[in-house]
Design a protein around this motif. Structure first.
Motif, PDB file in Angstrom:
ATOM      1  N   LEU A  91      -4.232 -18.599 -11.698  1.00 57.86           N
ATOM      2  CA  LEU A  91      -3.858 -18.767 -13.098  1.00 57.86           C
ATOM      3  C   LEU A  91      -2.506 -18.129 -13.405  1.00 57.86           C
ATOM      4  O   LEU A  91      -1.707 -18.665 -14.149  1.00 57.86           O
ATOM      5  N   MET A  92      -2.274 -16.937 -12.831  1.00 54.86           N
ATOM      6  CA  MET A  92      -1.141 -16.139 -13.279  1.00 54.86           C
ATOM      7  C   MET A  92      -0.033 -16.021 -12.247  1.00 54.86           C
ATOM      8  O   MET A  92       1.047 -15.523 -12.558  1.00 54.86           O
ATOM      9  N   GLY A  93      -0.297 -16.417 -11.015  1.00 53.12           N
ATOM     10  CA  GLY A  93       0.703 -16.270  -9.972  1.00 53.12           C
ATOM     11  C   GLY A  93       0.925 -14.826  -9.558  1.00 53.12           C
ATOM     12  O   GLY A  93       1.955 -14.483  -8.994  1.00 53.12           O
ATOM     13  N   VAL A  94      -0.062 -13.971  -9.840  1.00 53.45           N
ATOM     14  CA  VAL A  94       0.077 -12.557  -9.505  1.00 53.45           C
ATOM     15  C   VAL A  94      -0.852 -12.208  -8.351  1.00 53.45           C
ATOM     16  O   VAL A  94      -2.049 -12.462  -8.414  1.00 53.45           O
ATOM     17  N   LEU A  95      -0.263 -11.631  -7.318  1.00 56.46           N
ATOM     18  CA  LEU A  95      -1.067 -11.128  -6.220  1.00 56.46           C
ATOM     19  C   LEU A  95      -1.458  -9.705  -6.594  1.00 56.46           C
ATOM     20  O   LEU A  95      -0.615  -8.833  -6.685  1.00 56.46           O
ATOM     21  N   ASN A  96      -2.741  -9.470  -6.844  1.00 57.15           N
ATOM     22  CA  ASN A  96      -3.157  -8.198  -7.423  1.00 57.15           C
ATOM     23  C   ASN A  96      -3.507  -7.159  -6.368  1.00 57.15           C
ATOM     24  O   ASN A  96      -4.629  -7.131  -5.866  1.00 57.15           O
ATOM     25  N   PHE A  97      -2.544  -6.299  -6.059  1.00 54.44           N
ATOM     26  CA  PHE A  97      -2.787  -5.238  -5.081  1.00 54.44           C
ATOM     27  C   PHE A  97      -3.732  -4.171  -5.608  1.00 54.44           C
ATOM     28  O   PHE A  97      -4.271  -3.389  -4.844  1.00 54.44           O
ATOM     29  N   ALA A  98      -3.891  -4.106  -6.920  1.00 54.23           N
ATOM     30  CA  ALA A  98      -4.752  -3.075  -7.490  1.00 54.23           C
ATOM     31  C   ALA A  98      -6.227  -3.476  -7.441  1.00 54.23           C
ATOM     32  O   ALA A  98      -7.091  -2.707  -7.828  1.00 54.23           O
ATOM     33  N   HIS A  99      -6.506  -4.681  -6.955  1.00 55.98           N
ATOM     34  CA  HIS A  99      -7.886  -5.157  -6.960  1.00 55.98           C
ATOM     35  C   HIS A  99      -8.803  -4.239  -6.144  1.00 55.98           C
ATOM     36  O   HIS A  99      -9.953  -4.034  -6.499  1.00 55.98           O
ATOM     37  N   GLY A 100      -8.263  -3.700  -5.053  1.00 54.04           N
ATOM     38  CA  GLY A 100      -9.047  -2.771  -4.244  1.00 54.04           C
ATOM     39  C   GLY A 100      -9.416  -1.519  -5.021  1.00 54.04           C
ATOM     40  O   GLY A 100     -10.500  -0.954  -4.836  1.00 54.04           O
ATOM     41  N   LEU A 149     -19.940 -17.950 -12.209  1.00 56.89           N
ATOM     42  CA  LEU A 149     -18.549 -18.384 -12.342  1.00 56.89           C
ATOM     43  C   LEU A 149     -18.447 -19.896 -12.468  1.00 56.89           C
ATOM     44  O   LEU A 149     -17.689 -20.408 -13.285  1.00 56.89           O
ATOM     45  N   VAL A 150     -19.235 -20.605 -11.650  1.00 54.52           N
ATOM     46  CA  VAL A 150     -19.191 -22.069 -11.695  1.00 54.52           C
ATOM     47  C   VAL A 150     -19.624 -22.551 -13.075  1.00 54.52           C
ATOM     48  O   VAL A 150     -18.980 -23.416 -13.686  1.00 54.52           O
ATOM     49  N   LEU A 151     -20.728 -21.969 -13.582  1.00 52.93           N
ATOM     50  CA  LEU A 151     -21.192 -22.344 -14.920  1.00 52.93           C
ATOM     51  C   LEU A 151     -20.122 -22.041 -15.962  1.00 52.93           C
ATOM     52  O   LEU A 151     -19.804 -22.874 -16.814  1.00 52.93           O
ATOM     53  N   PHE A 152     -19.571 -20.837 -15.881  1.00 49.58           N
ATOM     54  CA  PHE A 152     -18.561 -20.429 -16.854  1.00 49.58           C
ATOM     55  C   PHE A 152     -17.362 -21.363 -16.825  1.00 49.58           C
ATOM     56  O   PHE A 152     -16.877 -21.811 -17.863  1.00 49.58           O
ATOM     57  N   LEU A 153     -16.892 -21.670 -15.616  1.00 50.78           N
ATOM     58  CA  LEU A 153     -15.691 -22.499 -15.507  1.00 50.78           C
ATOM     59  C   LEU A 153     -15.940 -23.930 -15.970  1.00 50.78           C
ATOM     60  O   LEU A 153     -15.050 -24.577 -16.517  1.00 50.78           O
ATOM     61  N   ASN A 154     -17.164 -24.424 -15.757  1.00 53.57           N
ATOM     62  CA  ASN A 154     -17.421 -25.832 -16.062  1.00 53.57           C
ATOM     63  C   ASN A 154     -18.030 -26.072 -17.431  1.00 53.57           C
ATOM     64  O   ASN A 154     -17.967 -27.183 -17.934  1.00 53.57           O
ATOM     65  N   LYS A 155     -18.633 -25.044 -18.030  1.00 53.25           N
ATOM     66  CA  LYS A 155     -19.380 -25.285 -19.258  1.00 53.25           C
ATOM     67  C   LYS A 155     -18.775 -24.637 -20.504  1.00 53.25           C
ATOM     68  O   LYS A 155     -19.277 -24.843 -21.598  1.00 53.25           O
ATOM     69  N   THR A 156     -17.750 -23.824 -20.350  1.00 49.52           N
ATOM     70  CA  THR A 156     -17.211 -23.160 -21.537  1.00 49.52           C
ATOM     71  C   THR A 156     -15.771 -23.590 -21.776  1.00 49.52           C
ATOM     72  O   THR A 156     -15.090 -24.084 -20.871  1.00 49.52           O
ATOM     73  N   ILE A 211      -9.048 -22.071 -18.154  1.00 42.67           N
ATOM     74  CA  ILE A 211      -8.673 -21.450 -16.881  1.00 42.67           C
ATOM     75  C   ILE A 211      -8.455 -22.510 -15.811  1.00 42.67           C
ATOM     76  O   ILE A 211      -7.461 -22.481 -15.077  1.00 42.67           O
ATOM     77  N   ARG A 212      -9.359 -23.487 -15.752  1.00 42.36           N
ATOM     78  CA  ARG A 212      -9.180 -24.539 -14.738  1.00 42.36           C
ATOM     79  C   ARG A 212      -7.879 -25.302 -14.961  1.00 42.36           C
ATOM     80  O   ARG A 212      -7.149 -25.619 -14.025  1.00 42.36           O
ATOM     81  N   ALA A 213      -7.596 -25.594 -16.234  1.00 42.16           N
ATOM     82  CA  ALA A 213      -6.348 -26.308 -16.530  1.00 42.16           C
ATOM     83  C   ALA A 213      -5.148 -25.423 -16.224  1.00 42.16           C
ATOM     84  O   ALA A 213      -4.148 -25.881 -15.666  1.00 42.16           O
ATOM     85  N   GLY A 214      -5.258 -24.136 -16.562  1.00 42.23           N
ATOM     86  CA  GLY A 214      -4.146 -23.210 -16.374  1.00 42.23           C
ATOM     87  C   GLY A 214      -3.810 -23.006 -14.910  1.00 42.23           C
ATOM     88  O   GLY A 214      -2.643 -22.839 -14.548  1.00 42.23           O
ATOM     89  N   VAL A 215      -4.837 -23.007 -14.042  1.00 45.84           N
ATOM     90  CA  VAL A 215      -4.591 -22.878 -12.610  1.00 45.84           C
ATOM     91  C   VAL A 215      -3.719 -24.039 -12.140  1.00 45.84           C
ATOM     92  O   VAL A 215      -2.843 -23.872 -11.306  1.00 45.84           O
ATOM     93  N   GLU A 216      -3.944 -25.215 -12.748  1.00 42.02           N
ATOM     94  CA  GLU A 216      -3.185 -26.379 -12.320  1.00 42.02           C
ATOM     95  C   GLU A 216      -1.781 -26.406 -12.932  1.00 42.02           C
ATOM     96  O   GLU A 216      -0.802 -26.710 -12.244  1.00 42.02           O
ATOM     97  N   ASN A 217      -1.662 -26.087 -14.218  1.00 45.53           N
ATOM     98  CA  ASN A 217      -0.370 -26.218 -14.895  1.00 45.53           C
ATOM     99  C   ASN A 217      -0.374 -25.345 -16.145  1.00 45.53           C
ATOM    100  O   ASN A 217      -0.739 -25.775 -17.232  1.00 45.53           O
ATOM    101  N   ARG A 218       0.060 -24.099 -15.938  1.00 46.73           N
ATOM    102  CA  ARG A 218      -0.038 -23.116 -17.007  1.00 46.73           C
ATOM    103  C   ARG A 218       0.830 -23.493 -18.207  1.00 46.73           C
ATOM    104  O   ARG A 218       0.422 -23.384 -19.355  1.00 46.73           O
ATOM    105  N   ARG A 261      -2.532 -16.320 -22.743  1.00 46.87           N
ATOM    106  CA  ARG A 261      -2.613 -14.895 -22.391  1.00 46.87           C
ATOM    107  C   ARG A 261      -4.025 -14.340 -22.531  1.00 46.87           C
ATOM    108  O   ARG A 261      -4.410 -13.427 -21.820  1.00 46.87           O
ATOM    109  N   LYS A 262      -4.784 -14.897 -23.482  1.00 44.22           N
ATOM    110  CA  LYS A 262      -6.172 -14.452 -23.597  1.00 44.22           C
ATOM    111  C   LYS A 262      -6.931 -14.759 -22.312  1.00 44.22           C
ATOM    112  O   LYS A 262      -7.761 -13.982 -21.865  1.00 44.22           O
ATOM    113  N   ALA A 263      -6.606 -15.917 -21.746  1.00 41.01           N
ATOM    114  CA  ALA A 263      -7.257 -16.290 -20.489  1.00 41.01           C
ATOM    115  C   ALA A 263      -6.850 -15.341 -19.364  1.00 41.01           C
ATOM    116  O   ALA A 263      -7.634 -15.071 -18.456  1.00 41.01           O
ATOM    117  N   PHE A 264      -5.613 -14.811 -19.436  1.00 37.88           N
ATOM    118  CA  PHE A 264      -5.167 -13.849 -18.417  1.00 37.88           C
ATOM    119  C   PHE A 264      -6.058 -12.603 -18.431  1.00 37.88           C
ATOM    120  O   PHE A 264      -6.546 -12.152 -17.406  1.00 37.88           O
TER     121      PHE A 264
END
Lengths: 241, 357, 291
Positions: free
Chosen positions: C31-40, C159-166, C172-179, C190-193
């Protein structure tokens, strides 16, 4: 007639390169205003600059309010719909999802959109990526028309389409223009002749001519000079079916 | 600053700085808290030598990231080829130091070329990931201790049987200091030469717009590979001297955190600027080394836990400083200095970071 | 046969952990093009929080387990959301700087964790059901593997339910393709971020608590060591693809287990796999073709 949208000294940059030099023009509250010019003179970039999709400076006023510092989503929410060049449908989403995503108001105009493009109702569950170019253009237009807008900005809607589809798209835009003003970027002179009330000609990032559409379109010499095309060849680009 | 220094005055000032550095170990200049003691003491000379090697290493990373726009998360690998390569050769063979070092450099050239050729098949974040993965593989290998050659987590101390006496032991720290200084000067001159060469110009052009270079008939892949290989080989070279100075190899030199610290140095100072890499490396290394001493001081130790715990972790402070610089000082410390010294509001914004894909 | 089953299920358990980290990484990157090193660090802090809860309530009880999972998820979510709001958002559109900030955050937080909990691993002696084994086709499988797998499946399903039903899932699905196009439809992306960061934090938080059970310890470096494999999983699966992350998690972890057992080189095999995938199919298994 007072202007709905006023653009004054707009400059836009993308990745540090200036793509719009200094553009000023007005869009009145009714009819179709066409933006003309050769390839690569900054027509699409002007639309993107107005929308804030590109970094921009200058003054943009919409219905009396400055919008040149607003983020893109606010500008669109204030009633400016955008149909981008190359359609930019979400290919992984279905037709219905594309439209649902675009619908902002409590009562989206599903009936209007489906009456305009019956095909989209039939293909509601189909992934937009599997549609033909013409169908994708319908999705892109429908995304804009599903809301009540105060201005429609449409970027090269007939680019790369077969002549039959070009007519359909022109029809749809003519229908839409009865209720909402349109700012149209278009290369196809036939489509412009049919739709445009006024023209704004851009060259090298600046406005070089504004005026009523008929005045320019009936003057082949000026068209040749300003656009570099002759009226005989109505579309210099190749059409993909 | 960079532009001014690159003129004739640049050479004069540069020569003066080098001359001063040459004589520092012979002078009695107080450490002022930056160094553990006066400049002639072994501890201070060791820290200064260590810092100079880090500066040299940061310059090699600057070639990669700042000049070529290649965001690598695996530069530590090429450094550790020097560190571990020489340690293993000295440990396992009877080859004297100089030929051994040359052998390791040849190995470094080979490794940098092969892995660079593979990594550069992809770009952007994928490139970052491949370089990270290769470095991680090396880290795993070193810690696994295959055939007991690397010493695993214990590390490998330098066998000094074939190291000349004047480079061994604390009493000879001054000689190691001069060697480190020589390495820094060599790496610096190669960096300057490369940046101003045709290769340097074309790799900068590739960073800005790869497609344009390709359209104009350039060969972006080759240009990037050469830069990658030069940066990697120079890192190997620095690693060799690092081993002599530290008289041992530790697996931390192969770790991701080590590469990240190079990235932090370059960004702290200012990406794309040679002086940025130098300043960043000096600030980072001195803080990293000296904050430990600060943490042990009674002033800090007597603070309540919520203050003394963060303040006794140098990496916490450095990480926080780094975040603040990235958010509030685009262009790094050198840009901030330029702004202060020039008092000119219209500095050209630095675009290197935007070019990195 | 029993060895095979043991390796397979252990691999699935490890794959479950990889997925819990990689799913968030992949969505954030997509979605954001950010590689999150802080995820760990999200994961590590949640693991310590879960450990502290477990220490007080008892890690061998079901209550202790669920409570520590819940606390881990909440801690991960809050940490991630704050990271997005305070550090990522001010650098909107400056991707490299955003990555650098997460690098700084990971360095700073790992040091902070070392200051608080010490640099060495703290071993946890869970007893009772979690430490016991269940026989599957003659293979004694530690029960915590099943919990990990179940948790990962629940997160995947959620996650699948959330992405497909809300609506937010759609954004988010649209944003991953073309923000850019999402904002051009009048949507504040930004709320989606913040949302994807929070979701990633929840998954990583759950993953952190489960990882401490899987490995039997907590340590400041727990997240960092898993993060590298999660990166590899994300790249192999295709950046931004949830299904890709799920498939690659299982693939990488199972391969790693088998290669470790039979050849002793599991980690190297994984790196090799990454190199091969990148050379043959740079966009990953299910990623969209590079733009």
């Amino acid at each position: 007639m007072s202007a709905l949208l006023t653009v004054k000294n707009l400059r836009a940059t993308v990745a540090g390169q200036q793509v719009v030099e200094d553009v000023s023009f007005e869009v009145p509250a009714t009819g179709v205003t066409a933006v003309l010019g050769r390839n690569g003179v900054g027509k699409s970039s002007t639309l993107k600059g107005i929308l804030g999709l590109y970094d921009r400076t200058g003054e943009v006023t919409f219905d009396g309010a400055r919008i040149d510092r607003e983020p893109t989503h606010r500008i669109v929410q204030s009633g400016i719909a955008y149909v981008p060049e190359d359609r930019e449908v979400f290919t992984m989403l279905t037709v219905e999802e594309n439209l649902t995503l675009a619908a902002r108001q409590a009562q989206p105009r599903w009936d209007f959109v489906h009456a305009l493009f019956p095909e989209l109702a039939q293909r509601a569950k189909q992934r937009a990526g599997t549609l033909s170019g013409g169908q994708q253009q319908m999705v892109s237009l429908a995304r804009a028309l599903i809301n009540d807008n105060r201005l429609l900005m449409v970027d090269e809607p007939t680019k790369g389409l077969a002549p039959k589809i070009v007519n359909e798209v022109g029809e749809a835009l003519a229908e839409a223009s009865t209720s909402v003003p349109i700012l149209l970027v278009e290369q196809n002179l036939k489509v412009i002749k049919r739709l445009a009330d006024r023209v704004v000609v851009i060259d090298a990032g600046r406005v070089v001519h504004t005026g009523p559409a008929g005045e320019l379109l009936d003057d082949p010499d000026r068209i040749q000079r300003l656009l570099g095309v002759s009226t005989e060849a109505h579309d210099t680009r190749e059409a993909h079916p | 600053m960079t532009d001014k220094l690159s003129g004739r005055w640049g050479y004069v000032i540069g020569a003066a700085v080098v001359l001063l550095l040459v004589f520092l170990p012979l002078l009695n200049i107080p450490g002022l808290g930056i160094l553990p003691g006066p400049t002639y003491t072994a501890g201070s000379m060791h820290l200064m030598a260590f810092t100079m090697l880090m500066v040299a290493l940061a310059l090699t990373y600057h070639l990669l990231f700042g000049v070529a726009g290649l965001l690598s998360f695996g530069h530590a690998l090429y450094f550790s080829v020097g560190v571990y390569g020489l340690a293993i050769v000295m440990d396992r063979t009877d080859i004297p130091l100089v030929p051994a070092a040359l052998l390791v450099i040849v190995i470094g050239i080979a490794v940098a070329n092969v892995l660079g050729a593979i990594s550069l098949r992809v770009s952007g974040i994928s490139f970052a990931m491949v370089t990270l993965a290769f470095a991680q593989a090396a880290n795993v290998l070193v810690r696994r201790n295959p055939g007991r050659v690397t010493g695993g987590d214990e590390g490998l101390s330098l066998r000094t049987a074939h190291v000349p006496d004047f480079l061994v032991g604390v009493v000879n720290t001054r000689n190691l200091y001069w060697v480190a200084l020589a390495v820094l000067v060599v790496v610096y001159l190669i960096t300057v030469w490369l940046e101003n060469s045709r290769l340097g110009h074309s790799v900068a052009a590739v960073r800005e717009n790869e497609t344009r270079v390709r359209v104009l008939g350039g060969r972006p892949y080759l240009v990037k590979l050469i830069t990658f290989a030069v940066a990697g080989t120079l890192a190997t070279f620095v690693g060799i001297v690092y081993l002599l100075l530290q008289s041992g190899a530790s697996h931390t030199a192969t770790g991701t955190e080590f590469t990240l610290s190079l990235l932090v140095m370059v960004v702290l100072g200012g990406v794309g600027k040679r002086w940025g890499a130098i300043l960043g490396a000096v600030v980072y290394t001195l803080l990293d080394q000296r904050l430990v001493a600060l943490a042990q001081s009674p002033v800090i130790a007597n603070l309540p836990p919520f203050l003394h715990i963060p303040l006794s972790e140098p990496m916490f402070l450095l990480g926080t400083l780094f975040i603040l610089v990235v958010i509030f000082l685009p262009g790094g410390l050198t840009s901030a200095l330029e702004r202060v010294t020039r008092r000119r509001t219209q500095t050209v914004p630095h675009r290197v970071l935007e070019d990195v894909t | 046969m029993s060895t095979f089953v043991l390796l397979l299920i252990t691999g699935l358990g490890l794959g479950a952990l990889y997925f819990l980290i990689a799913s968030g990484l992949s969505l954030i990157y997509g979605l954001m093009g950010v590689l999150n090193f802080a995820h760990g660090s999200f994961l590590t802090l949640a693991a310590f929080a879960g450990f502290e809860v477990g220490r007080r309530v008892g890690i061998s009880t079901w209550t202790g387990l669920f409570l520590s999972l819940l606390v881990g998820a909440v801690v991960g979510a809050v940490f991630a959301a704050l990271t997005e709001l305070l550090l990522i958002r001010p650098l909107y559109k400056r991707h490299i700087e955003q990555v650098l900030v997460t690098v700084g955050l990971s360095l700073a937080t790992v040091a902070l964790f070392e200051g608080i909990w010490g640099p060495d691993p703290i071993f946890m002696q869970a007893s009772g059901w979690m430490r016991q084994t269940t026989d599957i086709l003659g293979a004694p499988i530690p029960n915590d593997r099943f919990v990990s797998i179940a948790a990962a499946l629940l997160v995947l399903g959620g996650l699948v339910l959330f992405l497909n039903k809300t609506r937010y899932g759609l954004i988010i699905r649209a944003g991953v393709e073309n923000r850019a196009m999402v904002t051009a439809l009048g949507i504040d992306v930004r709320k989606a971020f913040t949302l994807v960061f929070t979701i990633g934090g929840v998954a990583a938080g759950i993953g952190g608590v489960l990882a401490s059970h899987y490995f039997g310890y907590v340590s400041p470096l727990l997240g960092g060591s898993l993060l590298i494999f999660a990166f590899i999983v994300t790249v192999i699966g295709g950046m931004g693809s949830l299904a890709g992350a799920a498939i690659a998690s299982v693939l990488v972890a199972v391969l790693q287990q088998f290669a470790n057992f039979y050849l002793g080189v599991g980690d190297l095999i994984v790196v090799l796999l990454l190199a091969v995938v990148l050379l043959v199919r740079p966009q990953g298994l299910l990623g969209k073709a590079a733009a």
